[in-house]
Design a protein around this motif. Structure first.
Motif, mmCIF file in Angstrom:
data_model
loop_
_atom_site.group_PDB
_atom_site.id
_atom_site.type_symbol
_atom_site.label_atom_id
_atom_site.label_comp_id
_atom_site.label_asym_id
_atom_site.label_seq_id
_atom_site.Cartn_x
_atom_site.Cartn_y
_atom_site.Cartn_z
ATOM 1 N N PHE A 126 108.367 20.354 -64.093
ATOM 2 C CA PHE A 126 109.103 20.654 -62.839
ATOM 3 C C PHE A 126 108.345 19.899 -61.825
ATOM 4 C CE2 PHE A 126 111.356 22.846 -59.070
ATOM 5 C CZ PHE A 126 112.609 22.459 -59.507
ATOM 6 N N GLY A 127 107.237 19.531 -61.984
ATOM 7 C CA GLY A 127 106.193 18.856 -61.305
ATOM 8 C C GLY A 127 105.277 19.915 -60.106
ATOM 9 N N ILE A 128 105.146 21.146 -60.676
ATOM 10 C CA ILE A 128 104.406 22.240 -59.999
ATOM 11 C C ILE A 128 102.762 21.613 -60.382
ATOM 12 C CG2 ILE A 128 103.712 24.628 -59.882
ATOM 13 C CD1 ILE A 128 106.512 23.378 -58.670
ATOM 14 N N LYS A 129 102.095 22.036 -59.229
ATOM 15 C CA LYS A 129 100.551 21.596 -59.601
ATOM 16 C C LYS A 129 99.730 22.973 -59.562
ATOM 17 C CE LYS A 129 100.517 16.954 -58.651
ATOM 18 N NZ LYS A 129 102.110 16.859 -58.612
ATOM 19 N N HIS A 130 100.257 24.102 -58.998
ATOM 20 C CA HIS A 130 99.268 25.251 -58.947
ATOM 21 C C HIS A 130 100.164 26.263 -59.178
ATOM 22 C CE1 HIS A 130 96.842 22.626 -56.550
ATOM 23 N NE2 HIS A 130 98.036 22.421 -55.800
ATOM 24 N N LEU A 131 99.689 27.306 -60.131
ATOM 25 C CA LEU A 131 100.270 28.807 -60.321
ATOM 26 C C LEU A 131 99.447 29.727 -59.837
ATOM 27 C CD1 LEU A 131 101.471 28.101 -64.194
ATOM 28 C CD2 LEU A 131 102.841 28.168 -62.387
ATOM 29 N N THR A 132 100.144 30.987 -59.462
ATOM 30 C CA THR A 132 99.398 31.972 -58.993
ATOM 31 C C THR A 132 100.128 33.296 -60.059
ATOM 32 O OG1 THR A 132 101.073 32.621 -57.236
ATOM 33 C CG2 THR A 132 99.425 31.232 -56.662
ATOM 34 N N THR A 133 99.476 34.055 -59.999
ATOM 35 C CA THR A 133 99.677 35.329 -60.919
ATOM 36 C C THR A 133 99.079 36.569 -60.600
ATOM 37 O OG1 THR A 133 100.366 36.020 -62.894
ATOM 38 C CG2 THR A 133 98.342 34.884 -63.036
ATOM 39 N N GLU A 134 99.309 37.396 -60.893
ATOM 40 C CA GLU A 134 98.664 38.867 -61.201
ATOM 41 C C GLU A 134 98.051 39.339 -62.554
ATOM 42 O OE1 GLU A 134 101.878 39.689 -63.029
ATOM 43 O OE2 GLU A 134 101.951 38.998 -61.269
ATOM 44 N N THR A 135 97.127 40.071 -62.628
ATOM 45 C CA THR A 135 96.718 40.649 -63.801
ATOM 46 C C THR A 135 96.270 42.024 -63.855
ATOM 47 O OG1 THR A 135 95.509 39.920 -65.815
ATOM 48 C CG2 THR A 135 94.355 39.908 -64.049
ATOM 49 N N GLY A 136 96.456 42.653 -64.769
ATOM 50 C CA GLY A 136 95.983 44.343 -64.875
ATOM 51 C C GLY A 136 94.891 44.476 -65.565
ATOM 52 N N ALA A 137 94.704 44.264 -66.897
ATOM 53 C CA ALA A 137 93.553 44.439 -67.557
ATOM 54 C C ALA A 137 92.681 43.035 -67.751
ATOM 55 C CB ALA A 137 93.736 45.077 -68.887
ATOM 56 N N GLY A 152 97.097 21.073 -69.019
ATOM 57 C CA GLY A 152 96.455 20.120 -68.264
ATOM 58 C C GLY A 152 97.366 19.736 -66.977
ATOM 59 N N GLY A 153 96.653 19.462 -65.930
ATOM 60 C CA GLY A 153 97.351 18.806 -64.756
ATOM 61 C C GLY A 153 97.826 20.024 -63.855
ATOM 62 N N ILE A 154 97.534 21.160 -64.035
ATOM 63 C CA ILE A 154 97.854 22.318 -63.456
ATOM 64 C C ILE A 154 97.044 23.574 -63.361
ATOM 65 C CG2 ILE A 154 99.259 23.476 -65.279
ATOM 66 C CD1 ILE A 154 101.468 24.172 -63.554
ATOM 67 N N ASP A 155 96.741 23.910 -62.110
ATOM 68 C CA ASP A 155 95.567 25.052 -61.928
ATOM 69 C C ASP A 155 96.263 26.460 -61.949
ATOM 70 O OD1 ASP A 155 95.888 25.497 -59.291
ATOM 71 O OD2 ASP A 155 95.003 23.603 -59.095
ATOM 72 N N CYS A 156 95.372 27.570 -62.170
ATOM 73 C CA CYS A 156 95.656 28.736 -62.049
ATOM 74 C C CYS A 156 94.881 29.810 -61.063
ATOM 75 C CB CYS A 156 95.582 29.477 -63.514
ATOM 76 S SG CYS A 156 96.066 30.871 -63.689
ATOM 77 N N LYS A 157 95.426 30.572 -60.317
ATOM 78 C CA LYS A 157 94.719 31.548 -59.490
ATOM 79 C C LYS A 157 95.256 32.887 -59.652
ATOM 80 C CE LYS A 157 93.022 32.499 -54.878
ATOM 81 N NZ LYS A 157 92.694 31.824 -53.567
ATOM 82 N N VAL A 158 94.315 33.887 -60.110
ATOM 83 C CA VAL A 158 94.498 35.135 -60.448
ATOM 84 C C VAL A 158 94.274 36.356 -59.610
ATOM 85 C CG1 VAL A 158 94.512 36.761 -62.499
ATOM 86 C CG2 VAL A 158 94.406 34.383 -62.995
ATOM 87 N N TYR A 159 95.111 37.008 -59.288
ATOM 88 C CA TYR A 159 94.880 38.254 -58.646
ATOM 89 C C TYR A 159 94.778 39.376 -59.426
ATOM 90 C CZ TYR A 159 95.808 35.503 -54.339
ATOM 91 O OH TYR A 159 95.762 34.462 -53.342
ATOM 92 N N MET A 160 93.474 39.814 -59.752
ATOM 93 C CA MET A 160 93.414 40.998 -60.595
ATOM 94 C C MET A 160 93.076 42.406 -59.975
ATOM 95 S SD MET A 160 90.342 40.828 -63.668
ATOM 96 C CE MET A 160 90.488 42.024 -64.937
ATOM 97 N N VAL A 161 94.099 43.513 -60.404
ATOM 98 C CA VAL A 161 93.726 44.910 -59.943
ATOM 99 C C VAL A 161 92.427 45.122 -59.949
ATOM 100 C CG1 VAL A 161 94.355 47.047 -60.539
ATOM 101 C CG2 VAL A 161 96.132 45.467 -61.018
#
Length: 458
Positions: A126-137, A152-161
């Motif tokens: 879909f042409g997205i370059k960045h993903l954000t998410t949460e994580t528990g464990a 590849g070509g897409i990065d990830c940012k994680v908000y961890m409890v």
């Protein structure tokens, strides 16, 4: 005579379609609701998810094709083995045959990459370059970081409890190794995080808070190149995980088993439970006699004590209202070590399955779960994740029941992940530093009081 321990499938036999339970539920799902109680349209979800995943989220098609590009990546560890737990059976002295689907063989160590790969792939398409998410464990954050690296070509940012961020530093290192960025939640990076810290500076955090931060980070990207990815709860996540149960059905057939008598998975948001159980719920809807059990912590009794209501999926109320079993979006869980099971709500599809009598739920204390995990490690050799021990504990209960009844049942459970990153929890249990906790009824009532005036599901 050599007995068969592991049951494998050829790669050619890996499923080519996912199974969608939604059209087969006896009672139709209640729609997600937006502001003013208006049903959410696909266009309203577009700032959060790419449209190709939104189409899966609202689909009423029973079978959805798995793109060949996704199958080629899944081949790196799938089909996962189905294993007969002979040694556990012998230790329990049960006539039951116990099988487990070993999802701990994935590179990230759990079932989570099954949907992480799919979500990263669809977002990139879909042409997205960045993903954000949460994580528990940390299992979901690790899986999405892993998936973004492979796609590849897409990065990830994680908000961890925060409590898991502190308890499980190696999860953060795994994310970083795969190129992901991991921050403790609540953080000072979002308005939602700053608001929580101002009010509760010492909060251990929650998945609801971390979701608020991840969604906010996605929808406030001025370039529109960021989307949010979720590791559980939503319909498209349940869909991607059904590859587990579909494989298991083929593997049981290879050893002459037409159906299991009991199917078990641990329940947090619902993804690994759904992944194994939904294909068997299809059989149950069509007349098969199968007992399906979801096992959850006493400290987060979503299925066993929470009502079926409309509630937000996050603390800041940025997500739509979902019809689900919920302890209330303000729920702050006890810092038990099964971090992936500390979510206030349950997937709408799993909640619907419970409502329709397709499954039952059990709440289990963490001491019983860790004891089950130790027995499993000493018999089968694999150290299970604290989340997975809930499924093992429920399996042991059913195996003992089979012994009492003198019945040779077939019990199938999902080994959702290994516990090699969770040894601090085992150390605390073995040293007597862990105690059981039952979430108080009055706190549930207080959380639910905040939902007064919310619409009620049908």
């Amino acid at each position: 005579m050599t007995r068969q321990k592991k049951i494998f499938l050829d790669e050619a036999d890996m499923p080519k379609q996912w199974y969608n339970l939604a059209p087969d539920l006896p009672t139709a799902l209640n729609p997600p609701l937006g502001p003013g109680g208006v049903p959410v349209t696909p266009e309203m979800l577009a700032p959060v998810f790419p449209m190709n995943l939104i189409e899966q989220e609202v689909s009423q098609e029973r079978w959805i094709d798995i793109p060949e590009e996704i199958r080629q990546i899944l081949f790196r560890w799938r089909p996962s083995p189905l294993i007969r737990a002979y040694e556990l059976e012998e230790a329990l002295g049960t006539p039951a045959k116990i099988y487990y689907k070993n999802e701990g063989v994935s590179p990230a160590g759990s079932h989570k990459p099954n949907t992480a790969i799919a979500q990263a792939w669809y977002n990139k398409q879909f042409g997205i370059k960045h993903l954000t998410t949460e994580t528990g464990a940390g299992q979901w954050g690790s899986a999405l970081s892993f998936a973004c690296a492979l796609i590849g070509g897409i990065d990830c940012k994680v908000y961890m409890v925060r409590v898991s961020f502190d308890q499980k530093p190696f999860r953060k290192m795994m994310m970083q190794t795969w190129g992901g960025t991991c921050v403790a939640s609540p953080s000072m990076e979002t308005q939602a995080g700053r608001d929580i810290l101002a009010k509760y500076p010492d909060t251990p955090g929650s998945l609801g808070i971390a979701i608020s931060e991840a969604v906010e980070a996605a929808v406030t990207d001025p370039k529109g190149e960021t989307r949010y990815a979720l590791g559980s709860v939503l319909n498209h996540v349940m869909l991607h995980q059904t590859i587990i149960g579909l494989e298991a059905k083929k593997q049981l057939a290879k050893v002459g088993i037409k159906k299991p008598d009991v199917v078990i998975g641990c329940c947090g948001g619902g993804s690994n439970f759904a992944g194994l159980s939904f294909p068997f719920m299809y059989d149950k809807i069509n007349g098969a006699d199968i007992q399906i059990i979801g096992a959850e912590p006493f400290s987060c009794p979503t299925l066993t004590k929470a009502p079926f209501i409309y509630d937000h999926g996050d603390v800041a109320q940025m997500t739509p209202l979902l019809a689900m079993h919920s302890l209330g979006h303000n729920f702050i869980p006890a810092p038990i070590h099964a971090g992936g099971l500390r979510y206030h709500g349950m997937a709408p599809l799993v909640s619907g399955a419970l409502r329709d009598g397709l499954m039952e739920a059990q709440a289990i204390h963490q001491s019983e779960c860790f004891e089950a995990g130790l027995l499993f490690a000493k018999t089968e050799g694999i150290i299970p994740a604290p989340e997975t021990t809930h499924a093992i504990a429920a399996t042991i209960r059913e195996a003992k029941k089979a012994k009492e009844e003198g019945k040779e049942k077939v019990i199938l459970f999902n080994f959702s992940g290994h516990g090699l990153m969770d040894l601090v929890g085992y150390d605390k249990y073995m040293s007597g530093a862990l105690s059981d906790y039952e979430y108080p009824e009055h706190e549930i009532a207080e959380n639910l009081a905040a939902l007064k005036g919310y619409p009620l599901p049908k």
